[in-house]
Design a protein around this motif. Structure first.
Motif, short mmCIF file in Angstrom:
data_model
loop_
_atom_site.label_atom_id
_atom_site.label_comp_id
_atom_site.label_asym_id
_atom_site.label_seq_id
_atom_site.Cartn_x
_atom_site.Cartn_y
_atom_site.Cartn_z
N TYR A 32 0.81 -1.22 0.00
CA TYR A 32 0.00 0.00 0.00
C TYR A 32 0.85 1.28 0.00
CZ TYR A 32 -3.73 -3.23 0.93
OH TYR A 32 -4.63 -4.26 0.81
N VAL A 35 -0.17 3.62 -3.05
CA VAL A 35 -1.52 3.63 -3.65
C VAL A 35 -2.14 5.03 -3.71
CG1 VAL A 35 -2.09 1.20 -3.20
CG2 VAL A 35 -2.59 2.92 -1.45
N CYS A 36 -1.63 5.97 -2.91
CA CYS A 36 -2.17 7.34 -2.98
C CYS A 36 -1.13 8.32 -3.54
CB CYS A 36 -2.65 7.81 -1.61
SG CYS A 36 -4.18 7.01 -1.12
N LEU A 63 0.68 6.00 2.71
CA LEU A 63 0.01 5.57 1.46
C LEU A 63 0.70 6.18 0.24
CD1 LEU A 63 -3.71 6.09 2.60
CD2 LEU A 63 -2.63 3.87 2.16
N TYR A 298 -7.93 5.72 1.63
CA TYR A 298 -7.81 4.97 0.37
C TYR A 298 -9.19 4.58 -0.16
CZ TYR A 298 -6.04 1.31 -2.81
OH TYR A 298 -5.77 0.53 -3.90
N ARG A 302 -11.06 5.89 -3.61
CA ARG A 302 -11.49 4.92 -4.64
C ARG A 302 -12.98 5.05 -4.92
NH1 ARG A 302 -10.98 -0.41 -3.01
NH2 ARG A 302 -10.51 0.41 -0.97
#
Ligand code: NCD
Length: 360
Positions: A32, A35-36, A63, A298, A302
């Protein structure tokens, strides 16, 4: 677009989804770490905070995202008289998601009416604190492995303690949960929570006057600080601040597998001697706060990309009414309509602070 203003904005299934994601993040941190990437979190903190703000910051950094914002309203344009409405319209141009803490109840709800990015309530006055509740839930999940059939003691400032209000709303949706309320007369749980949350959903609760009486029954003991900053009369705070103190002698009355939670900061309601008891879970709880905020940020980002709308909280009818009489309601400061939820029995509650119409 999805926001998080109250724990019941999430369905029970969505809470499970976020808890499972937090557990996966704990097990596979590297998966992770980016992921951002390229995303920005704005932390708008109009009220003091250590844990919550830094935990949001650490969460976004882990993240792979970035963080901007302010931690003191006096260093922002608020000191020039800017409204929450205008501030979030501006911030929406700079960031992808907002975490807001505000002393006025309902301020994050006002923010959602003007922001074009998701808003997370990081604590509004004495009203609500859903990310602390997610933290509490993840801790209960990791320590007790279930949410149902638990007897949960809530001790201290149940009147002004926003973490308590949010936790009752969230846990009250699971089968067989019982609450034991331990508070001085002046700091009892507000009636709207007793009536609209407990009574309406058939939740069982009892009020007791000593910790000793409660201890042997509890699976979880949730201790809270008396919220000095919400008192209009400081002499009353001085009188009540030492009402309930958890010490080793009281711990000896508890079950072997009970856990003690506290949102922190602690003042003196838990003695330092309790910290070494393995049942004291409040420092483990802090770490869970970071993981659950990672999962939440997260997920909300999304959901925004997927255009996912809310299915929870199909609220009752809203009506326009007179100005709210509650001194800490955001509607007294912001250019918003005075809206009330109309219950089936005809009673009305302000949609911002949830105070019944006409009540202080
Ligand atoms: C709580 C809060 O701010 O409501 N703290 C926190 O977020 N960890 C509890 C408190 O201040 O007593």
């Amino acid at each position: 677009m999805r926001n998080l203003l109250d724990p019941t904005d999430l369905t029970v299934a969505e809470i499970d989804e976020i808890m499972n994601l937090a557990l996966d993040i704990i097990a596979h941190r590297e998966k992770y770490s980016e992921v951002c990437k390229g995303k920005k979190l704005a932390t708008l903190f109009y009220e003091p905070s250590t844990r919550t703000r830094l935990s949001f910051t650490a969460a976004m950094m882990e993240l792979g995202g970035n963080v901007l914002g302010f931690s003191d309203a006096n260093s922002s344009s608020v000191s020039k008289g800017e409204t929450v409405a205008d501030t979030v319209r501006v911030i929406s141009q700079f960031a992808d998601i907002i975490a807001m803490r505000h002393p006025k109840e309902g301020a994050p709800l006002v923010a959602t009416q003007y922001a074009t990015i998701p808003v997370i309530n990081a604590g509004d006055g004495g009203h609500s604190h859903p990310t602390q509740t997610m933290t509490d839930l993840l801790t209960i999940r990791r320590e007790k492995h279930r949410f149902d059939h638990l007897t949960v003691g809530l001790c201290g400032d149940l009147k002004y303690g926003r973490t308590v209000h949010s936790l009752i709303k969230a846990l009250g949706r699971y089968e067989g949960v019982r609450f034991v309320l331990i508070a001085p007369e002046e700091l009892k749980l507000p009636d709207y929570i007793k009536k609209d949350v407990c009574d309406k959903n058939g939740l069982s609760y009892e009020e007791v006057s000593t910790l000793e009486e409660a201890m042997p029954k509890l699976d979880v003991l949730y201790m809270t600080r008396v919220q000095k900053e919400r008192f209009e009369d400081l002499a009353q705070y001085e009188r009540l601040k030492d009402s309930f103190i958890l010490d080793e002698a009281k711990m000896a009355l508890g079950k072997k597998d009970m856990i003690v939670l506290h949102p922190l900061p602690r003042v003196n309601e838990i003695t330092y001697g309790v910290d070494k008891d393995p049942r004291a879970a409040y420092f483990r709880q802090v770490e869970n706060g970071k993981f659950v905020r990672m999962a939440l940020i997260y997920t909300l980002l999304r959901w925004k990309e997927q255009g996912k709308e809310s299915t929870a909280n199909a609220q009752t009818q809203c009506v326009v009414g007179p100005s709210c009489a509650h001194a800490r309601c955001i509607t007294l400061e912001e250019p918003v309509e005075h809206l009330y939820y109309k219950e089936s029995n005809g009673s009305c509650r302000c949609i911002y602070c949830e105070t019944p119409m006409g009540e202080k």
